[in-house]
Write a protein that holds these residues in place. Structure first.
Motif, PDB file in Angstrom:
ATOM      1  N   VAL A 153      46.457 -24.999 -69.707  1.00 12.27           N
ATOM      2  CA  VAL A 153      45.243 -24.087 -70.150  1.00 12.27           C
ATOM      3  C   VAL A 153      44.098 -24.257 -68.923  1.00 12.27           C
ATOM      4  O   VAL A 153      43.636 -23.273 -68.539  1.00 12.27           O
ATOM      5  CB  VAL A 153      44.876 -24.408 -71.397  1.00 12.27           C
ATOM      6  N   PHE A 154      44.135 -25.682 -68.681  1.00 11.67           N
ATOM      7  CA  PHE A 154      43.050 -25.989 -67.624  1.00 11.67           C
ATOM      8  C   PHE A 154      43.304 -25.325 -66.344  1.00 11.67           C
ATOM      9  O   PHE A 154      42.302 -24.872 -65.818  1.00 11.67           O
ATOM     10  CB  PHE A 154      42.877 -27.512 -67.374  1.00 11.67           C
ATOM     11  N   GLU A 155      44.601 -25.221 -65.986  1.00 12.37           N
ATOM     12  CA  GLU A 155      44.955 -24.636 -64.770  1.00 12.37           C
ATOM     13  C   GLU A 155      44.466 -23.196 -64.665  1.00 12.37           C
ATOM     14  O   GLU A 155      43.993 -22.542 -63.716  1.00 12.37           O
ATOM     15  CB  GLU A 155      46.574 -24.658 -64.481  1.00 12.37           C
ATOM     16  N   MET A 156      44.636 -22.337 -65.738  1.00 11.49           N
ATOM     17  CA  MET A 156      44.297 -20.986 -65.961  1.00 11.49           C
ATOM     18  C   MET A 156      42.934 -20.743 -65.737  1.00 11.49           C
ATOM     19  O   MET A 156      42.464 -19.856 -65.119  1.00 11.49           O
ATOM     20  CB  MET A 156      44.801 -20.626 -67.378  1.00 11.49           C
ATOM     21  N   VAL A 157      42.215 -21.665 -66.220  1.00  8.69           N
ATOM     22  CA  VAL A 157      40.973 -21.556 -66.311  1.00  8.69           C
ATOM     23  C   VAL A 157      40.342 -21.562 -64.799  1.00  8.69           C
ATOM     24  O   VAL A 157      39.385 -20.868 -64.411  1.00  8.69           O
ATOM     25  CB  VAL A 157      39.961 -22.529 -67.425  1.00  8.69           C
ATOM     26  N   ARG A 158      40.858 -22.634 -64.104  1.00  5.30           N
ATOM     27  CA  ARG A 158      40.496 -23.055 -63.062  1.00  5.30           C
ATOM     28  C   ARG A 158      40.771 -21.851 -62.044  1.00  5.30           C
ATOM     29  O   ARG A 158      39.984 -21.554 -61.140  1.00  5.30           O
ATOM     30  CB  ARG A 158      41.370 -24.329 -62.501  1.00  5.30           C
ATOM     31  N   ARG A 159      41.870 -21.299 -62.177  1.00  3.30           N
ATOM     32  CA  ARG A 159      42.282 -20.106 -61.240  1.00  3.30           C
ATOM     33  C   ARG A 159      41.312 -19.051 -61.494  1.00  3.30           C
ATOM     34  O   ARG A 159      41.008 -18.237 -60.333  1.00  3.30           O
ATOM     35  CB  ARG A 159      43.725 -19.508 -61.716  1.00  3.30           C
ATOM     36  N   MET A 160      40.822 -18.571 -62.525  1.00  4.81           N
ATOM     37  CA  MET A 160      39.786 -17.646 -62.869  1.00  4.81           C
ATOM     38  C   MET A 160      38.532 -18.035 -62.385  1.00  4.81           C
ATOM     39  O   MET A 160      38.053 -16.994 -61.808  1.00  4.81           O
ATOM     40  CB  MET A 160      39.807 -17.494 -64.641  1.00  4.81           C
ATOM     41  N   GLN A 161      38.346 -19.127 -62.486  1.00  8.17           N
ATOM     42  CA  GLN A 161      36.969 -19.514 -61.869  1.00  8.17           C
ATOM     43  C   GLN A 161      37.081 -19.270 -60.315  1.00  8.17           C
ATOM     44  O   GLN A 161      36.058 -18.998 -59.777  1.00  8.17           O
ATOM     45  CB  GLN A 161      36.772 -21.062 -62.023  1.00  8.17           C
TER      46      GLN A 161
END
Lengths: 116, 87
Positions: A88-96
């Protein structure tokens, strides 16, 4: 198993959750607490896992001392919860990191997707 | 049949494990990272295991990629070792 750097050692596996495959085919899961040069192992909060097809059942066994000669394989079990959190954290980082800002505007009559 | 980028360790219980060779010790115990079980996934309990320690005594074969082994160098080194053992 000695302390010369670069050699296989179980020293870093201590206090981590492990799965051990025994020569008689049994699977034990527990926290590795102690090791020695013969790969004798001390397991804490041990559970014996029995597999039937895709299903399995756990039998709590307490503290186990496994004689090294019976050990086939020892593997670290990475907690699934940690994996989900990392994903989940990875997904958020990518979006960022993306420069695309996505707006979704909802109207009673239609849905529009605007990208800047 | 699946092949690994590094080694395939075949155990005496017929289990074959693909993985990257991490380290070895004097007993030829092997530590592998990023493992996967080759051939049919008859062993479902290995799914959550990424790294493992294999006791040297249970290894039958270690399959290495042929192009990564310098056989000439290996032969020379083995010959030297044999000479030293004799003396």
């Amino acid at each position: 198993m000695n302390y010369v750097p670069g050699t296989a050692s179980l020293i870093d596996d201590i206090d981590k959750k492990h799965l051990v495959l025994l020569r008689d085919g049994r699977t034990l899961i527990g926290y590795l607490r102690s090791i020695d040069q013969f790969a004798n192992l001390v397991f804490h909060q041990t559970v014996e896992r029995i597999h039937v097809g895709k299903k399995f059942g756990d039998i709590p066994r307490g503290i186990f001392i496994v004689r090294g000669e019976n050990v086939v394989l020892l593997g670290e079990i990475v907690s699934r919860h940690n994996l989900v959190f990392t994903l989940v954290f990875e997904m958020v980082r990518r979006m960022q990191s993306k420069d695309i800002v996505t707006y979704i505007s909802l109207c009673p009559s239609h849905t529009a997707l605007i990208q800047l | 049949m699946c092949f690994c980028s590094d080694v395939v360790v075949e155990l005496k219980n017929d289990l074959s494990i693909c993985g990257t060779l991490h380290s070895v010790d004097q007993y030829l115990n092997i530590k592998l990272t990023d493992i996967s079980v080759t051939d049919p996934e008859k062993y479902p309990h290995m799914l959550s295991v990424k790294n493992c320690f294999i006791r040297g005594s249970v290894v039958r074969y270690v399959q290495l990629p042929a192009d990564e082994v310098d056989t000439q160098l290996l032969q020379d080194a083995a010959r030297k070792e044999a000479m030293q053992q004799k003396q």
